[in-house]
Design a protein around this motif. Structure first.
Motif, PDB file in Angstrom:
ATOM      1  N   VAL A 188      28.049 -27.499 -31.802  1.00 20.73           N
ATOM      2  CA  VAL A 188      28.602 -26.242 -32.041  1.00 20.73           C
ATOM      3  C   VAL A 188      29.134 -25.803 -30.571  1.00 20.73           C
ATOM      4  CG1 VAL A 188      26.971 -25.223 -33.663  1.00 20.73           C
ATOM      5  CG2 VAL A 188      26.474 -25.156 -31.198  1.00 20.73           C
ATOM      6  N   PRO A 189      30.184 -24.914 -30.719  1.00 20.01           N
ATOM      7  CA  PRO A 189      30.862 -24.798 -29.273  1.00 20.01           C
ATOM      8  C   PRO A 189      29.961 -23.678 -28.382  1.00 20.01           C
ATOM      9  CG  PRO A 189      31.675 -23.428 -31.088  1.00 20.01           C
ATOM     10  CD  PRO A 189      30.745 -24.312 -31.729  1.00 20.01           C
ATOM     11  N   LEU A 190      30.444 -23.906 -27.234  1.00 16.09           N
ATOM     12  CA  LEU A 190      29.800 -23.372 -25.916  1.00 16.09           C
ATOM     13  C   LEU A 190      30.533 -22.017 -25.655  1.00 16.09           C
ATOM     14  CD1 LEU A 190      27.485 -22.808 -23.647  1.00 16.09           C
ATOM     15  CD2 LEU A 190      29.258 -24.049 -22.272  1.00 16.09           C
ATOM     16  N   LYS A 191      29.821 -20.863 -25.459  1.00 16.87           N
ATOM     17  CA  LYS A 191      30.491 -19.537 -25.064  1.00 16.87           C
ATOM     18  C   LYS A 191      29.978 -18.987 -24.024  1.00 16.87           C
ATOM     19  CE  LYS A 191      32.442 -18.819 -29.825  1.00 16.87           C
ATOM     20  NZ  LYS A 191      32.508 -17.858 -30.954  1.00 16.87           N
ATOM     21  N   VAL A 192      30.499 -18.119 -23.306  1.00 17.15           N
ATOM     22  CA  VAL A 192      30.113 -17.864 -22.094  1.00 17.15           C
ATOM     23  C   VAL A 192      30.172 -16.053 -22.171  1.00 17.15           C
ATOM     24  CG1 VAL A 192      30.093 -17.641 -19.514  1.00 17.15           C
ATOM     25  CG2 VAL A 192      30.430 -19.798 -20.601  1.00 17.15           C
ATOM     26  N   VAL A 193      29.448 -15.424 -21.667  1.00 16.90           N
ATOM     27  CA  VAL A 193      29.260 -13.922 -21.566  1.00 16.90           C
ATOM     28  C   VAL A 193      29.020 -13.397 -20.080  1.00 16.90           C
ATOM     29  CG1 VAL A 193      27.206 -13.492 -22.516  1.00 16.90           C
ATOM     30  CG2 VAL A 193      28.878 -11.668 -22.894  1.00 16.90           C
ATOM     31  N   TYR A 194      29.590 -12.271 -19.701  1.00 17.40           N
ATOM     32  CA  TYR A 194      29.233 -11.748 -18.558  1.00 17.40           C
ATOM     33  C   TYR A 194      29.334 -10.104 -18.874  1.00 17.40           C
ATOM     34  CZ  TYR A 194      28.648 -10.496 -13.474  1.00 17.40           C
ATOM     35  OH  TYR A 194      28.368 -10.066 -12.414  1.00 17.40           O
ATOM     36  N   CYS A 195      27.849  -9.541 -18.573  1.00 17.98           N
ATOM     37  CA  CYS A 195      27.929  -8.032 -18.677  1.00 17.98           C
ATOM     38  C   CYS A 195      28.122  -7.377 -17.268  1.00 17.98           C
ATOM     39  CB  CYS A 195      26.636  -7.835 -19.153  1.00 17.98           C
ATOM     40  SG  CYS A 195      25.999  -8.370 -20.900  1.00 17.98           S
ATOM     41  N   LEU A 196      29.224  -6.643 -16.928  1.00 17.67           N
ATOM     42  CA  LEU A 196      29.176  -6.067 -16.007  1.00 17.67           C
ATOM     43  C   LEU A 196      28.330  -4.943 -15.607  1.00 17.67           C
ATOM     44  CD1 LEU A 196      33.212  -5.235 -16.011  1.00 17.67           C
ATOM     45  CD2 LEU A 196      32.189  -7.019 -14.593  1.00 17.67           C
ATOM     46  N   PRO A 197      27.740  -4.919 -14.532  1.00 20.05           N
ATOM     47  CA  PRO A 197      26.735  -3.723 -14.236  1.00 20.05           C
ATOM     48  C   PRO A 197      27.204  -2.428 -14.209  1.00 20.05           C
ATOM     49  CG  PRO A 197      27.401  -4.871 -12.143  1.00 20.05           C
ATOM     50  CD  PRO A 197      28.190  -5.563 -13.257  1.00 20.05           C
ATOM     51  N   PRO A 198      26.671  -1.886 -15.251  1.00 23.07           N
ATOM     52  CA  PRO A 198      26.986  -0.419 -15.423  1.00 23.07           C
ATOM     53  C   PRO A 198      26.769   0.510 -14.173  1.00 23.07           C
ATOM     54  CG  PRO A 198      25.468  -1.148 -17.072  1.00 23.07           C
ATOM     55  CD  PRO A 198      25.347  -2.307 -16.170  1.00 23.07           C
ATOM     56  N   PRO A 199      27.959   1.206 -13.882  1.00 22.04           N
ATOM     57  CA  PRO A 199      27.783   2.222 -12.931  1.00 22.04           C
ATOM     58  C   PRO A 199      26.436   3.095 -12.932  1.00 22.04           C
ATOM     59  CG  PRO A 199      29.977   2.238 -13.665  1.00 22.04           C
ATOM     60  CD  PRO A 199      29.028   1.494 -14.775  1.00 22.04           C
ATOM     61  N   PRO A 200      26.144   3.456 -11.637  1.00 24.61           N
ATOM     62  CA  PRO A 200      24.868   4.522 -11.714  1.00 24.61           C
ATOM     63  C   PRO A 200      24.869   5.695 -12.209  1.00 24.61           C
ATOM     64  CG  PRO A 200      26.086   4.469  -9.577  1.00 24.61           C
ATOM     65  CD  PRO A 200      26.730   3.370 -10.186  1.00 24.61           C
ATOM     66  N   PRO A 201      24.234   6.281 -12.684  1.00 29.46           N
ATOM     67  CA  PRO A 201      24.369   7.873 -13.149  1.00 29.46           C
ATOM     68  C   PRO A 201      24.344   8.645 -12.063  1.00 29.46           C
ATOM     69  CG  PRO A 201      21.947   6.835 -13.274  1.00 29.46           C
ATOM     70  CD  PRO A 201      22.889   5.947 -12.812  1.00 29.46           C
ATOM     71  N   ALA A 202      24.394   9.907 -12.288  1.00 25.86           N
ATOM     72  CA  ALA A 202      24.359  10.836 -11.147  1.00 25.86           C
ATOM     73  C   ALA A 202      23.162  10.879 -10.284  1.00 25.86           C
ATOM     74  CB  ALA A 202      24.576  12.394 -11.903  1.00 25.86           C
ATOM     75  N   GLN A 203      23.627  10.955  -8.840  1.00 28.77           N
ATOM     76  CA  GLN A 203      22.414  10.621  -7.842  1.00 28.77           C
ATOM     77  C   GLN A 203      21.665  11.893  -8.039  1.00 28.77           C
ATOM     78  OE1 GLN A 203      23.842   9.641  -4.175  1.00 28.77           O
ATOM     79  NE2 GLN A 203      25.074   8.100  -4.768  1.00 28.77           N
TER      80      GLN A 203
END
Length: 555
Positions: A188-203
């Motif tokens: 079967v084929p190989l696929k790659v995924v990258y999850c960007l780090p979500p920005p932080p909530p209000a400090q």
């Protein structure tokens, strides 16, 4: 034979009578860590001197210590040996050597069994791993494990997914290579995924135990333009390299930090993934994304999740089953395992095993501006010119180091006046654009500057992987004062109320506005060049502690 002293943590260090430097150092560090069990203390020595021939144990205890530590238990523990015997007065004696020999054998066996029991890591089965991959480099993070040999190979839309996180490269990447192997096995084929780090909530504003306002932690601050540009630049290069191998790259943007796992799971379900392979990042937030969020969701969907340590030469969970006290205790373990793991990489072939060509969207249509906007980068810290992202740029920097700095690396690496001695490869290594195992293999292959080569591998393997060991086994507290040894916590608490001659705010630190020219120079180098000489970092850190209201604020 090495003379092993088994001392309870209550015994003062001055009671030690020892002929082994390794054990003396292990005892010293063990005594500083309150609550360290006898088994753990013994294990520390056994790990540091595994080839030692231990025949019997001597205990040198002063009368006062003996009375307070053992009290009336003397006849039971020591076969009725009197406190006034020469054995416990520190003089030479032949009293009951068989008792101590028996104790030594039992304690050694208990120590080894305790460490063996502590390593409960579940590895990928050997029949699933290719011959070039050590199963110990892998972990199975889900209870459900598909028999990949019996999957429906005729399912046209099935695939294997590599969840890229820490190791952003297509070259010398054990996790990507293992995912490729699974795809080839299942046809079967190989696929790659990258999850960007979500920005932080209000400090939110936090205070320390003394009421001082704490600066925000790095994870709670917006990603800088310098960091974000290097990250996205590396992803763009990876996308082009994957495109050439017929492998698609999906860059996802989770709504928030609590939905990274569900975002990954939704992608896996949509792509009908037979399995997901991810790399290893010991930082708690990334571990939470994988272990707390994604793993249970994938397991409920009958999709196995395999993790591969593609960052360390010796996998962090295999190098040691516990947090090490320092490089001297980790070094013998690493050196013992290096021949097993310092092997050459397989070649990345992508989806060459697929008969039908996989249709990929044009690389140029990837909306990198959208990704940049999503990260909400802090433009006050601009990108740097001297370090360009990608594996090729990393290898150019490495070649420059080998030709200029390697020959004197062992003697001059701690001298800030020599700017060309250090490799300056930290940006690429930390962002996963190059594998240090590749650098170690290449520098060994040069077969010159033996002392410089040995020092470079010591820094890049033992010292660097010691940091992963600390973060991995500390869990949630690696950036808290509670992560320090107890003796250090006690010392800091003792001097918290000391009067500070100099106190600076976070803004003054950032702008290098202290009274110390050397400290200011180090900080300005960090601001302007994105790096600081390794030897100056220690001075830089210690002065922040000295010039802050409290240890919590400094940290």
């Amino acid at each position: 034979d090495v003379v092993l002293l088994l001392l309870l943590r209550e015994l003062p260090y001055s009671c030690c009578v020892c002929e082994s430097r390794e054990w003396r150092e292990a005892k010293r560090d063990g005594h500083r860590m309150r609550g360290l069990s006898l088994v753990a203390l013994t294990t520390s020595f056994l790990r540091s001197a595994p080839r030692a021939s231990l025949s019997w144990v001597l205990l040198g205890v002063t009368r006062a210590t003996y009375s307070s530590a053992f009290s009336s238990a003397t006849p039971v523990l020591w076969g009725g040996t009197s406190l006034n015997t020469p054995y416990f007065s520190g003089k030479t004696s032949t009293t009951s050597p068989l008792l101590f020999k028996h104790l030594a054998v039992r304690t050694m066996a208990t120590a080894r069994n305790a460490e063996a029991d502590a390593d409960v890591t579940h590895h990928v089965a050997e029949d699933v791993c290719p011959s070039w991959l050590n199963p110990e480099r892998t972990r199975v993070l889900t209870k459900h494990t598909t028999n990949l040999a019996q999957n429906d190979k005729k399912h046209e839309k099935a695939c294997i997914i590599y969840w890229m996180q820490r190791d952003v490269r297509t070259v010398d990447n054990w996790a990507l290579l293992f995912a490729q192997h699974l795809a080839q096995t299942c046809e079967v084929p190989l696929k790659v995924v990258y999850c960007l780090p979500p920005p932080p909530p209000a400090q939110t504003v936090d205070n320390d135990s003394h009421g001082n306002t704490l600066p925000p932690k790095v994870w709670d601050m917006p990603m800088t333009e310098r960091h974000g540009s290097f990250l996205l630049g590396g992803l763009e290069i990876v996308e082009r390299e994957l495109f050439e191998k017929g492998v698609p790259l999906e860059v996802s943007m989770p709504p928030d930090r609590n939905t990274v796992g569900s975002t990954l799971k939704a992608f896996a379900i949509d792509q009908k993934a037979l399995a997901v392979v991810c790399d290893m990042n010991p930082i708690r937030h990334f571990r939470s994304f994988v272990e707390d969020q994604a793993a249970p969701l994938l397991d409920a969907s009958n999709i196995p999740l395999y993790q591969v340590d593609a960052h360390n030469v010796v996998p962090v969970w295999h190098a040691s089953p516990k947090k090490e006290v320092g490089a001297r205790t980790l070094r013998p373990k690493i050196n013992k395992l290096l021949p097993q793991f310092m092997n050459h990489f397989a070649s990345f072939e992508g989806n060459a095993h697929m008969d039908n060509e996989i249709k990929l969207p044009p690389s140029s249509k990837k909306s990198w501006k959208t990704f940049r906007d999503y990260l909400n980068l802090d433009s006050s810290v601009p990108p740097i010119d001297w370090a360009q992202p990608g594996h090729e740029a990393a290898m150019k920097q490495f070649e420059s180091f080998c030709s200029v700095g390697l020959k004197n690396f062992d003697t001059l690496r701690n001298d800030p006046n020599h700017a060309t001695i250090c490799s300056n490869l930290s940006p690429w290594i930390n962002h996963g654009h190059v594998s240090f195992q590749r650098l170690a293999l290449n520098v060994r292959a040069l077969k010159k500057h033996a002392n410089g080569t040995a020092a470079y591998i010591e820094e890049g393997v033992v010292r660097r992987e010691l940091s992963d060991n600390y973060v991995y086994y500390m869990g949630e507290d690696y950036d808290e004062l509670s992560g320090a040894a107890q003796w250090a916590q006690d010392s800091l608490e003792l001097h918290t109320s000391d009067e500070r001659e100099w106190l600076y705010t976070l803004d003054e630190f950032e702008r290098a506005l202290t009274h110390d020219d050397l400290w200011n120079a180090a900080q300005l180098q960090l601001v302007q060049e994105g790096k600081m000489h390794g030897f100056l970092r220690m001075y830089w850190c210690k002065k922040i502690l000295e010039w802050s209201e409290s240890p919590e604020v400094a940290l």
